[in-house]
Design an enzyme around this catalytic site. Structure first.
Site, PDB file in Angstrom:
ATOM      1  N   GLY A  69     -81.075 119.002  30.649  1.00 28.88           N
ATOM      2  CA  GLY A  69     -81.800 118.652  31.861  1.00 28.88           C
ATOM      3  C   GLY A  69     -83.016 119.536  32.060  1.00 28.88           C
ATOM      4  CB  CYS A 320     -73.150 140.334  47.099  1.00 26.75           C
ATOM      5  SG  CYS A 320     -73.728 140.682  48.756  1.00 26.75           S
TER       6      CYS A 320
END
Length: 460
Positions: A69, A320
């Site tokens: 893709g 994070c």
């Protein structure tokens, strides 16, 4: 184990597996050759192209298969830009496009061109009129995803395509996330997609270019795939990709209704049983299988690990969980909370029991992560006589700056301020998001010796 990350990659569909195995014995020869084996391989390739074109809503001779893709996006953007190079070298994209589109835009800029990012609202949707304002006389191409890969918001492709067409600018649509659920509406000019997003094998992409669109493939010329995708076709994978796309599309209507009910349950229940959570993305105009939410005072990486130990596979856009400690560009563009971010994208066949168990274990896992980080769990203490406070969170990463802010906000009187010193990029997004969730005033950001000073005024 419950796999809830189909937006990253869907499990191989049974039809894809069957087609792949069958075509391994029939599709190994060169489809460009005239002998029997080549003709057999060519017939398989032609049938796959016809099936994929029908699902996309284009002519078979408008569609080629690529190696991924991402390759489809890069080839589509480069080919359209070069085909319209006499118009100019300006590209328009939304701020929440897939990274493959943004990388293509950056490459254009590095080569001397330019691009404009169209902003989105807090739900992650673009305003079609904003695309109209971004178009210029030298705009060669515009790009807009059909639906967002991180929050599921469906974009107004038809309205945007109409505006682009009126300006004579082709629109490339990245349909990777939505093609399994139905064809993309509207007058798009180019379309890309990726087979592993709908349960086909990895390594197969689609690129459709409407007749009449100026397009000049870049790179060394190749006689295969109309000269738009170089290299020998992986016919077994292509056949499996087309067969699985047809299969998931046949199942889409019923499965969409069923999964939307499960996602609605997650959206409603998470907001009710997990304190200080923000469910993001458009609640109505969205993909049926995807929901994203962010939890205050939570380390996203730790929460992902805890969910994995509880046998749930999910993903996150939180800084994070990133090696770069940079928040998701999608969440950043939306202006929503990034810390403790969880994306749940349900595969076909997900059961009520799996969702119920997820909702049963999630509150305890979030509470456990917050406890480890020392996050506040009670109401703020009575105001103390501090007109203002400074919190030093320099060198500390999300969600610590917000946790430290929450701990001391009650120590200033109503009207007083807390200044948070932080050098974490996520703080720039998460502190304003915290203020909106907690009904406090975000005054703004000021320069500091190191990092930035984020000023918050207590209202409650």
């Amino acid at each position: 184990m419950s796999y809830f990350d189909t937006a990253s990659s869907a499990p191989l569909h049974p039809v894809a597996r069957q087609a792949l195995l069958a075509s391994l014995d029939e599709g190994w020869a060169d489809p460009a050759r005239l002998y029997r084996e080549g003709r057999r391989a060519g017939l398989l390739l032609d049938a796959a192209r016809e099936a994929a074109a029908e699902a996309v809503g284009c002519r078979p001779d408008e569609l080629v298969f690529t190696s991924s893709g991402t390759r489809a996006v890069h080839s589509g953007v480069a080919g359209a830009l070069h085909g319209r190079r006499r118009v100019g070298r300006h590209l328009v994209v939304s701020a929440v496009e897939h990274s493959s589109v943004l990388h293509a835009a950056a490459a254009l800029e590095a080569a001397g061109g330019s691009f404009t990012e169209v902003p989105v609202d807090r739900a992650g949707a673009v305003d079609p009129s904003a695309y109209g304002r971004a178009l210029r006389a030298d705009t060669a191409l515009a790009c807009l995803q059909s639906a967002n890969h991180e929050v599921g918001t469906v974009q107004p492709v038809a309205a945007t395509a109409e505006i682009c067409a009126a300006a004579g600018v082709p629109l490339l649509v990245d349909a990777a996330q939505s093609l399994a659920w139905g064809p993309v509406p509207g007058g798009w000019s180019l379309l890309t997609a990726s087979a592993h997003k709908w349960g086909g094998p990895a390594g197969v992409g689609l690129l459709a270019v409407r007749k009449g669109v100026r397009f000049a493939a870049q790179g060394p010329a190749d006689e295969r795939e109309s000269g738009r995708a170089a290299g020998f076709e992986n016919i077994p994978a292509i056949v499996a990709a087309a067969a699985s796309l047809r299969a998931v599309r046949a199942e889409a209507a019923a499965e969409s209704v069923r999964l939307r009910v499960l996602v609605d349950r997650i959206r409603t229940t998470v907001a009710g049983v997990v304190p200080d959570v923000e469910v993001v993305g458009d609640p109505v105009r969205r993909l049926p299988h995807l929901v994203t939410f962010s939890c205050l005072y939570v380390d996203g990486e730790t929460l992902l690990h805890e969910l994995d130990r509880a046998e749930f596979s999910v993903s996150s856009g939180s800084s994070c969980t990133s090696s770069t400690l940079t928040p998701s560009h999608v969440l950043k563009a939306m202006g929503v909370l990034t810390e403790g971010n969880i994306r749940v994208s349900l595969p076909a066949g997900t059961t009520d029991a799996e969702v119920d168990r997820f909702l049963e274990v999630l509150p305890g896992l979030v509470a456990g992560v917050r406890e480890k980080l020392g996050a506040p769990v009670a109401a703020a203490p009575s105001p103390a006589p501090h007109a203002s406070l400074v919190v030093d969170a320099l060198g500390r990463r999300c969600p610590i700056p917000v946790i430290e802010l929450a701990k001391v906000i009650g120590e200033v009187p109503v009207g007083g301020t807390v200044t948070v010193l932080a050098d974490d990029e996520a703080a720039r997004l998460d502190i304003p998001a915290w203020c909106e969730m907690r009904e406090q005033e975000y005054v703004g950001e000021e320069p500091a010796d190191r990092g930035s000073a984020f000023v918050v005024r207590r209202l409650l």
